[in-house]
Design a protein around this motif. Structure first.
Motif, PDB file in Angstrom:
ATOM      1  N   GLU A   1       0.935  -1.417   0.207  1.00 16.35           N
ATOM      2  CA  GLU A   1       0.240  -0.576   0.208  1.00 16.35           C
ATOM      3  C   GLU A   1       0.189   1.151  -0.165  1.00 16.35           C
ATOM      4  N   SER A   2       0.808   2.374  -0.699  1.00 15.93           N
ATOM      5  CA  SER A   2       1.203   3.647  -0.992  1.00 15.93           C
ATOM      6  C   SER A   2       0.096   4.654  -0.718  1.00 15.93           C
ATOM      7  N   GLY A   3       0.495   5.714  -0.807  1.00 14.29           N
ATOM      8  CA  GLY A   3      -0.645   7.430  -0.249  1.00 14.29           C
ATOM      9  C   GLY A   3       0.786   8.156  -0.010  1.00 14.29           C
ATOM     10  N   TYR A   4      -0.586   9.270   0.287  1.00 17.97           N
ATOM     11  CA  TYR A   4       0.425  10.221   0.002  1.00 17.97           C
ATOM     12  C   TYR A   4      -0.789  11.751   1.046  1.00 17.97           C
ATOM     13  N   TRP A   5       0.024  12.635   1.261  1.00 15.92           N
ATOM     14  CA  TRP A   5      -0.506  13.720   2.333  1.00 15.92           C
ATOM     15  C   TRP A   5      -1.454  15.379   2.247  1.00 15.92           C
ATOM     16  N   ASP A   6      -2.533  14.860   1.889  1.00 12.59           N
ATOM     17  CA  ASP A   6      -3.844  16.132   0.713  1.00 12.59           C
ATOM     18  C   ASP A   6      -3.498  16.672   1.594  1.00 12.59           C
ATOM     19  N   VAL A   7      -3.064  17.997   1.716  1.00 10.55           N
ATOM     20  CA  VAL A   7      -2.627  18.814   1.916  1.00 10.55           C
ATOM     21  C   VAL A   7      -4.152  19.546   1.835  1.00 10.55           C
ATOM     22  N   GLU A   8      -4.723  19.396   0.702  1.00 12.33           N
ATOM     23  CA  GLU A   8      -6.205  20.120   1.428  1.00 12.33           C
ATOM     24  C   GLU A   8      -7.069  19.096   1.776  1.00 12.33           C
ATOM     25  N   LYS A   9      -7.089  17.971   2.227  1.00  7.89           N
ATOM     26  CA  LYS A   9      -8.225  17.390   2.909  1.00  7.89           C
ATOM     27  C   LYS A   9      -7.818  17.584   4.102  1.00  7.89           C
ATOM     28  N   LYS A  10      -6.156  17.632   4.323  1.00  8.89           N
ATOM     29  CA  LYS A  10      -5.570  17.662   5.970  1.00  8.89           C
ATOM     30  C   LYS A  10      -5.861  16.334   6.322  1.00  8.89           C
ATOM     31  N   GLN A  11      -5.442  15.360   5.163  1.00  9.92           N
ATOM     32  CA  GLN A  11      -5.447  13.414   5.542  1.00  9.92           C
ATOM     33  C   GLN A  11      -4.413  12.960   4.504  1.00  9.92           C
ATOM     34  N   TRP A  12      -4.595  11.786   5.349  1.00  8.53           N
ATOM     35  CA  TRP A  12      -3.967  10.924   4.407  1.00  8.53           C
ATOM     36  C   TRP A  12      -4.811  10.433   3.241  1.00  8.53           C
ATOM     37  N   VAL A  13      -3.917   9.476   2.084  1.00  9.18           N
ATOM     38  CA  VAL A  13      -4.865   9.663   0.791  1.00  9.18           C
ATOM     39  C   VAL A  13      -3.970   8.421   0.083  1.00  9.18           C
ATOM     40  N   LYS A  14      -4.763   7.595  -0.029  1.00  9.79           N
ATOM     41  CA  LYS A  14      -4.103   5.831  -0.255  1.00  9.79           C
ATOM     42  C   LYS A  14      -4.009   6.166  -2.020  1.00  9.79           C
ATOM     43  N   ASP A  15      -3.204   5.731  -2.345  1.00 10.41           N
ATOM     44  CA  ASP A  15      -3.020   5.658  -4.048  1.00 10.41           C
ATOM     45  C   ASP A  15      -1.943   5.355  -4.417  1.00 10.41           C
ATOM     46  N   ASN A  16      -1.497   3.127  -4.860  1.00 10.64           N
ATOM     47  CA  ASN A  16      -0.689   2.778  -4.835  1.00 10.64           C
ATOM     48  C   ASN A  16      -0.023   3.720  -6.205  1.00 10.64           C
ATOM     49  N   GLY A  17      -0.776   4.713  -7.133  1.00 13.15           N
ATOM     50  CA  GLY A  17      -0.522   4.863  -8.370  1.00 13.15           C
ATOM     51  C   GLY A  17       1.046   4.856  -8.262  1.00 13.15           C
ATOM     52  N   TYR A  18       1.122   5.165  -7.498  1.00 13.90           N
ATOM     53  CA  TYR A  18       2.927   6.122  -6.342  1.00 13.90           C
ATOM     54  C   TYR A  18       3.851   5.635  -5.988  1.00 13.90           C
ATOM     55  N   GLY A  19       3.352   3.657  -6.157  1.00 14.64           N
ATOM     56  CA  GLY A  19       3.490   2.915  -5.566  1.00 14.64           C
ATOM     57  C   GLY A  19       5.572   2.534  -5.395  1.00 14.64           C
ATOM     58  N   ASP A  20       5.665   2.613  -7.226  1.00 11.43           N
ATOM     59  CA  ASP A  20       6.673   2.723  -7.732  1.00 11.43           C
ATOM     60  C   ASP A  20       8.102   3.703  -7.186  1.00 11.43           C
ATOM     61  N   ALA A  21       7.546   5.081  -7.811  1.00  9.14           N
ATOM     62  CA  ALA A  21       8.616   6.693  -7.521  1.00  9.14           C
ATOM     63  C   ALA A  21       8.762   6.588  -5.964  1.00  9.14           C
ATOM     64  N   ILE A  22       7.824   5.892  -5.224  1.00  7.50           N
ATOM     65  CA  ILE A  22       7.890   5.941  -4.069  1.00  7.50           C
ATOM     66  C   ILE A  22       8.940   4.887  -2.923  1.00  7.50           C
ATOM     67  N   LYS A  23       8.922   3.403  -3.756  1.00 12.49           N
ATOM     68  CA  LYS A  23       9.841   2.359  -3.866  1.00 12.49           C
ATOM     69  C   LYS A  23      11.735   3.178  -3.821  1.00 12.49           C
ATOM     70  N   ALA A  24      10.993   4.043  -5.093  1.00 14.40           N
ATOM     71  CA  ALA A  24      12.529   4.303  -5.941  1.00 14.40           C
ATOM     72  C   ALA A  24      13.266   5.382  -5.121  1.00 14.40           C
ATOM     73  N   GLY A  25      12.289   6.847  -4.495  1.00 19.58           N
ATOM     74  CA  GLY A  25      12.830   7.845  -3.717  1.00 19.58           C
ATOM     75  C   GLY A  25      12.848   7.032  -2.083  1.00 19.58           C
ATOM     76  N   LEU A  26      12.522   5.701  -2.186  1.00 18.17           N
ATOM     77  CA  LEU A  26      12.632   4.651  -0.492  1.00 18.17           C
ATOM     78  C   LEU A  26      14.726   4.712  -0.693  1.00 18.17           C
ATOM     79  N   LYS A  27      14.331   4.232  -1.584  1.00 20.21           N
ATOM     80  CA  LYS A  27      15.795   3.653  -1.898  1.00 20.21           C
ATOM     81  C   LYS A  27      16.913   5.185  -1.981  1.00 20.21           C
ATOM     82  N   ILE A  28      16.326   6.081  -2.665  1.00 22.72           N
ATOM     83  CA  ILE A  28      17.359   7.297  -2.870  1.00 22.72           C
ATOM     84  C   ILE A  28      17.921   8.025  -1.236  1.00 22.72           C
ATOM     85  N   ALA A  29      16.686   8.105  -0.351  1.00 24.11           N
ATOM     86  CA  ALA A  29      16.846   8.641   0.611  1.00 24.11           C
ATOM     87  C   ALA A  29      17.459   7.712   1.310  1.00 24.11           C
ATOM     88  N   ARG A  30      17.692   6.287   0.901  1.00 27.94           N
ATOM     89  CA  ARG A  30      18.543   5.718   2.349  1.00 27.94           C
ATOM     90  C   ARG A  30      20.107   5.574   1.525  1.00 27.94           C
TER      91      ARG A  30
END
Length: 257
Positions: A209-238
């Motif tokens: 499961e992947s998702g992001y923080w919606d600034v307008e809604k002030k809540q976490w939103v589930k969106d697996n469409g960003y799963g690969d991008a988030i996985k790649a970002g985690l590797k870069i951050a580490r």
């Protein structure tokens, strides 16, 4: 008495008279010489005494002159010392006046800067509340520590100001870094990925499961469409992959009011 005997008698008497006269003259001369010698001796003794007195007076005069010169030198030295001491006292008085002025200025500055620091801290706390909810515990603890510090008398004003400015610098640095950490979203433990203050994303530890923080809604939103991008970002951050472009969810900009 015959004329011869009479002449002889006269001659005898004349001889005795001459002898007596000679004896008398010798005695007188001897007395005169003795008196003259005694007078000469007395005069020499008096001269010696006078010379001794003169020598004594000369020594006393030299000593008096030496003492006078020493006194003059000591007086001149004392005058120089007093002048230097007076200059030092004058400088110290001027320094004391400067310090007193600075103390007054510091007290005035303290009265003015304390409310300013309290306002800075309140602004920082409000900013954290309105910001994306990353590192919530760490940031809340930093604000709480600053509040406690402001009430402490053993911490100088300079140190308080430095700590507040340091907290601002930390918050500014968040906007320029890529960071990952583990956190909680509801009951789920997730990897959180922060891309500056542009985007805040999450992914469960199993990657399902992947998702992001919606600034307008002030809540976490589930969106697996960003799963690969988030996985790649985690590797870069580490530091497990080289920096690269990432596709991240970004809130649409709002028109300034």
């Amino acid at each position: 008495m015959s004329e011869s005997l009479f002449r002889a008698a006269i001659l005898a008497r004349s001889g005795w008279a001459v002898a007596g006269l000679l004896v008398t003259s010798f005695a007188f001369a001897q007395s005169t010489v003795t008196r003259a010698v005694n007078e000469q001796v007395a005069a020499e003794q008096a001269a010696q005494q006078t010379q001794g007195r003169i020598n004594q007076l000369d020594d006393e005069t030299r000593q008096a002159v030496a003492e006078y010169r020493a006194t003059i030198q000591e007086t001149a030295s004392l005058r120089r010392y007093n002048a230097q001491l007076e200059q030092t006292l004058k400088s110290q008085l001027e320094e004391m006046q400067t310090i007193q002025k600075q103390v007054v200025e510091i007290e005035t500055t303290a009265r003015e800067i304390v409310p300013f620091m309290q306002k800075m801290l309140a602004t920082l706390e409000e900013f954290v509340k309105l910001d994306m909810p990353f590192l919530p515990d760490e940031r809340a603890r930093r604000i709480a520590d600053l509040k406690d510090m402001m009430a402490r008398a053993d911490v100088s004003i300079a140190e308080k100001f430095r700590r507040i400015v340091e907290a601002y610098q930390v918050e500014m640095e968040y906007g320029r870094t890529l960071e990952t950490y583990q956190g909680k979203i509801g009951e789920k433990t997730v990897d959180v990925l922060r891309a500056g203050r542009v985007s805040l994303m999450y992914q469960t530890l199993d990657g399902a499961e992947s998702g992001y923080w919606d600034v307008e809604k002030k809540q976490w939103v589930k969106d697996n469409g960003y799963g690969d991008a988030i996985k790649a970002g985690l590797k870069i951050a580490r530091k497990q992959a080289a920096p690269d472009l990432l596709t991240v969810p970004v809130s649409a900009p709002k028109e300034a009011k």
